[in-house]
Each structure stands twice: as C-alpha cells, then as structure tokens.
Enzyme design. Structure first.
Site, PDB file in Angstrom:
ATOM      1  N   ASP A  24      26.307  52.434 -61.893  1.00  0.00           N
ATOM      2  CA  ASP A  24      25.600  51.260 -61.380  1.00  0.00           C
ATOM      3  C   ASP A  24      24.128  51.623 -61.243  1.00  0.00           C
ATOM      4  O   ASP A  24      23.762  52.514 -60.471  1.00  0.00           O
ATOM      5  CB  ASP A  24      26.178  50.854 -60.014  1.00  0.00           C
ATOM      6  N   GLU A  56      26.562  48.971 -64.999  1.00  0.00           N
ATOM      7  CA  GLU A  56      26.419  47.822 -64.094  1.00  0.00           C
ATOM      8  C   GLU A  56      24.942  47.548 -63.820  1.00  0.00           C
ATOM      9  O   GLU A  56      24.185  48.469 -63.512  1.00  0.00           O
ATOM     10  CB  GLU A  56      27.165  48.156 -62.784  1.00  0.00           C
ATOM     11  N   HIS A  88      24.963  57.307 -48.220  1.00  0.00           N
ATOM     12  CA  HIS A  88      25.378  56.625 -49.453  1.00  0.00           C
ATOM     13  C   HIS A  88      24.092  56.263 -50.191  1.00  0.00           C
ATOM     14  O   HIS A  88      23.368  55.350 -49.796  1.00  0.00           O
ATOM     15  CB  HIS A  88      26.191  55.385 -49.068  1.00  0.00           C
ATOM     16  N   LYS A 136      32.705  55.264 -59.734  1.00  0.00           N
ATOM     17  CA  LYS A 136      31.445  54.627 -60.118  1.00  0.00           C
ATOM     18  C   LYS A 136      30.339  55.495 -59.536  1.00  0.00           C
ATOM     19  O   LYS A 136      30.446  55.946 -58.391  1.00  0.00           O
ATOM     20  CB  LYS A 136      31.442  53.204 -59.545  1.00  0.00           C
ATOM     21  N   ASP A 194      25.944  42.251 -61.843  1.00  0.00           N
ATOM     22  CA  ASP A 194      26.284  42.296 -60.420  1.00  0.00           C
ATOM     23  C   ASP A 194      25.273  41.448 -59.644  1.00  0.00           C
ATOM     24  O   ASP A 194      25.514  40.274 -59.372  1.00  0.00           O
ATOM     25  CB  ASP A 194      26.327  43.747 -59.932  1.00  0.00           C
ATOM     26  N   LYS A 232      31.764  38.947 -56.315  1.00  0.00           N
ATOM     27  CA  LYS A 232      31.714  39.285 -54.886  1.00  0.00           C
ATOM     28  C   LYS A 232      31.844  37.989 -54.109  1.00  0.00           C
ATOM     29  O   LYS A 232      31.164  37.011 -54.443  1.00  0.00           O
ATOM     30  CB  LYS A 232      30.392  39.975 -54.543  1.00  0.00           C
ATOM     31  N   GLU A 267      36.382  47.507 -56.326  1.00  0.00           N
ATOM     32  CA  GLU A 267      35.715  48.577 -55.567  1.00  0.00           C
ATOM     33  C   GLU A 267      35.838  48.281 -54.066  1.00  0.00           C
ATOM     34  O   GLU A 267      34.898  48.502 -53.312  1.00  0.00           O
ATOM     35  CB  GLU A 267      34.248  48.698 -55.993  1.00  0.00           C
ATOM     36  N   LYS A 310      26.253  55.978 -58.638  1.00  0.00           N
ATOM     37  CA  LYS A 310      25.020  55.236 -58.367  1.00  0.00           C
ATOM     38  C   LYS A 310      23.856  55.989 -58.993  1.00  0.00           C
ATOM     39  O   LYS A 310      23.607  57.155 -58.627  1.00  0.00           O
ATOM     40  CB  LYS A 310      24.825  55.136 -56.854  1.00  0.00           C
TER      41      LYS A 310
HETATM   42  C1  MUC Z   1      26.634  47.393 -55.656  1.00  0.00           C
HETATM   43  O1  MUC Z   1      25.549  47.173 -56.127  1.00  0.00           O
HETATM   44  O2  MUC Z   1      27.559  47.482 -56.430  1.00  0.00           O
HETATM   45  C2  MUC Z   1      29.124  48.310 -54.167  1.00  0.00           C
HETATM   46  C3  MUC Z   1      29.625  49.552 -54.085  1.00  0.00           C
HETATM   47  C4  MUC Z   1      28.623  50.402 -53.613  1.00  0.00           C
HETATM   48  O3  MUC Z   1      28.683  51.594 -53.425  1.00  0.00           O
HETATM   49  O4  MUC Z   1      27.518  49.666 -53.424  1.00  0.00           O
HETATM   50  C5  MUC Z   1      27.818  48.321 -53.610  1.00  0.00           C
HETATM   51  C6  MUC Z   1      26.756  47.507 -54.177  1.00  0.00           C
HETATM   52 MG    MG Z   2      26.367  46.919 -58.124  1.00  0.00          MG
END
Ligand code: MUC
Ligand code: MG
Length: 368
Positions: free
Chosen positions: A193, A219, A18, A162, A244, A268, A322, A164
């Site tokens: 994000d 994000e 991941h 979402k 976040d 969160k 999420e 990254k």
């Molecule tokens: C984040 O920063 O959002 C949440 C989902 C994911 O894949 O990582 C987290 C952390």
């Molecule tokens: Mg995040």
C-alpha cells in the site's frame, strides 16, 4: 424514537508504532456512538480516522462535534426505517461519510436486534460465516517485519501480508518488500500500500520492480484525484492495481469503474458512507468486473464487526479482507473478544452486531 444519542472518544495505544506514508500511529482514537431507543434497545456504531486528519477529511473530534451538533437533533426528529433516516441525513448533511456510517451502523444494530437477526441478515443475508484477514507489516524495519510475519503464520492468525511503503526512496522500499517476499516464500501473498505517495513516474518504476519480484497487488499508488494515472497504470501492468483512498462510495465507484481506473476496489464502510452504501459499491464492482477487497480504517471491534457483517454478503471477495484493527490495539473493549481463528474472522450469529461492549473499559480509556 431515540431517547439518547451519545458519542465518546476512546483512545487506545497500538501494540507497536504503525508506520504509513500518511502518518505513524502510536494510538488509535475510536469514535463510539451509542444510540438508545425509547423502548430500550441499544445500538453501537464506530468511526475512526488514521492520523487525525492525515488520511481523509474527517477527524475524531470533527465526527464527535458534528454528530452532537447536527446529526443528533435531526435524528431525534426523524421517524422511519434505516434507509429513510439515512436519506434524511444525506439530504440535510453534506459529506461526513464517517459520521454517517457510525450512525447507520448503530441504527442497523438496533433494527437487527429488534428482528432478532444478525446484522448481516438485515443487509440481505450472509454468504459466509467467516472471512480471511491479512496482517499489515508496518514496523518500518525489514527484520522485525519478517519475524512478525513468521509468528503470525505459525499462530495461524494471518498468511497474507500487506506492506506499507511510500515514505522511503523507491529503491529502498522495493528492497524492503522483496526481502520480505524472499523470506516468506512464493506461497505467501504479499501486497503493498503506497498510500498515494508516488508520482506516476515513480509508480511506473516501483510497480515494474514489484511485479517482477512476485508481489500480488499495488494499493493506491498515486494521489486521490489522479484518476488518469490510475487508469494508465491499470492498463500498463498485469499486477492488480487497487483503489483505496480514491474510492469514496458508490458514486466514485461508478466513475472509477467507467474509467477502468482500478482492477480491485478496497471497500470500506466508512469511506462508503455506510454499510448499505458499501453494498452498493459491491454491486458497481460486480457489474464492472472489478475484484473486491474488504478494507479497514483500523476500526476497533465495533466498526470491524460491522464491516465483517457487510462483507459477508458480498458474492465474491477475491482479495480477502484486512479486518485486523482490534488486533493492533493493546486493550480489549468487548466482554468477549472477536474470534480470529484459522486465518479468518468469525462473524457472530447472535442478534445485531453480535458483540457486547465492556463499558468500564470504555470509561477507563475515554478522552474527557
Ligand atoms: C489503508 O490505507 O489501507 C488499512 C490497513 C492499515 O494498516 O492502514 C489502513 C489504511
Ligand atoms: Mg490503503
């Protein structure tokens, strides 16, 4: 009174690497807290971090050590309801929001079981029985991400994604995101994000291109403390800008809201310092007209269902959640897995968290 407070670290491999700007995860370490009362109730809580200390100020090891050294002795001496115990912990222990959240989750689980109610009802009461859950595409490869998304849509598991970004050049990230958007079509919501990887100038460039390409949300584009930049970006762009990492509980929620430094909050439970505190963040957002999203620290099933009970009490949840953490893990640690169906996570009706841990499985993956 509590007869036993146990903290265990359980390390489980992820189904694939991941990849995020802050870390690449191949395993996730769950910190599980088990509290047993003298009259025989057992409550569970959980805390996780992302990439050890890569994300925040707590690590799985620090959470375990601090609970054993500081929280447990205090809890053994404290009487009262969950709010009064949480206040005692806050007065005597600075920071450590993730540890506080794990303890409060276990205490609320016990309290709800005692009342024979689902945990959501102890928090004021649920407004929904299931909540939408998106999926994070983070394999690092555009074609793999597209195939993964298409499979999720076909299985009716997720229809919002979402991505990254932030570890590659802006142009490469934008190309990657827009290729996925094009492959999935206009009806599928795509968010990104950045995990605070961009400077403000990077963000202006990246956000403009993503907004023009039909992306729905950005994000945490900039550094945790760079509230000035978050404020200017929120004002400059029409696209939703979500806080976040910058959102660390009710107090920061208030300051971000006052500054107009985000149009959406990723709530969160761990970052808020507890389930009760997460509902306080919800109230701040509601009063300030900020939209809500249910975030995750990639918890396993305990933290995930605790979050789901909490988010089920929010009046609106415009951007869904999420809460897919358990689906990223290769092992099931519940006797009956959480129920994901029709793009949503179902919130249990049985007492407390409404789950049963498989303790043999925990034993197998426990770090000793
Ligand atoms: C984040 O920063 O959002 C949440 C989902 C994911 O894949 O990582 C987290 C952390
Ligand atoms: Mg995040």
């Amino acid at each position: 009174m509590y007869s036993k407070i146990e903290t265990l670290l359980v390390e489980i491999p992820t189904i694939r690497p991941h990849k995020m700007a802050v870390a690449t995860m191949q395993t996730q370490t769950l910190v599980l807290v088990k509290i047993t009362t003298q009259d025989g109730f057992v409550g569970w809580g959980e805390a996780t971090t992302i990439g050890g200390l890569g994300y925040g100020e707590e690590s799985p090891e620090s959470i375990k050590t601090n609970i054993e050294t500081y929280f447990a002795p205090l809890l053994q001496q404290t009487k009262g309801n969950v709010s009064s115990i949480s206040n005692t912990l806050k007065k005597n222990i600075n920071g450590n929001r993730f540890a506080k959240c794990a303890i409060q989750t276990a205490l609320l689980d016990i309290e709800a079981q005692r009342l024979n109610l689902p945990l959501s009802e102890v928090l004021g009461g649920r407004l929904r029985d299931s909540i939408p859950v998106l999926w994070v595409l983070a394999s690092g490869n555009t074609e793999k991400d597209i195939a993964e998304a298409k499979e999720m849509i076909a299985r009716k598991r997720h229809n919002i994604f979402k991505l990254k970004i932030g570890s590659r050049k802006i142009e490469e990230d934008v190309e990657h995101v827009l290729a996925i958007k094009k492959a999935l079509g206009k009806d599928i919501s795509i968010r990104v994000d950045v995990n605070r990887a961009w400077s403000e100038l990077d963000a202006i460039k990246g956000i403009q291109a993503l907004q023009d390409g039909g992306i729905d949300l950005i994000e945490q584009p900039c550094a945790i403390d760079n509230i000035d930049a978050m404020e200017r970006l929120t004002r400059k762009f029409d696209i939703a800008i979500m806080a976040d990492e910058s959102l660390m509980g009710p107090n920061t929620a208030y300051h971000l809201a006052k500054r107009n430094a985000a149009s959406v909050f990723a709530v969160k439970v761990a970052q808020s310092g507890g389930l009760i505190e997460a509902t306080e963040v919800n109230t701040v957002a509601k009063l300030a007209g900020i939209d809500l999203y249910g975030g995750t620290m990639l918890e396993g099933p305990v933290g995930t269902i605790a979050s789901a009970h909490t988010f089920s009490t929010f009046e609106t949840l415009a951007y869904g959640t999420e809460l897919f953490g358990p689906l990223l893990l290769t092992e099931e640690i519940l006797k009956t897995p959480l129920q994901y169906e029709n793009f949503e996570l179902v919130i249990p009706h049985s007492a407390g968290l409404g789950i049963q841990l498989d303790e043999n499985k925990l034993d197998q993956f426990r770090i000793r």
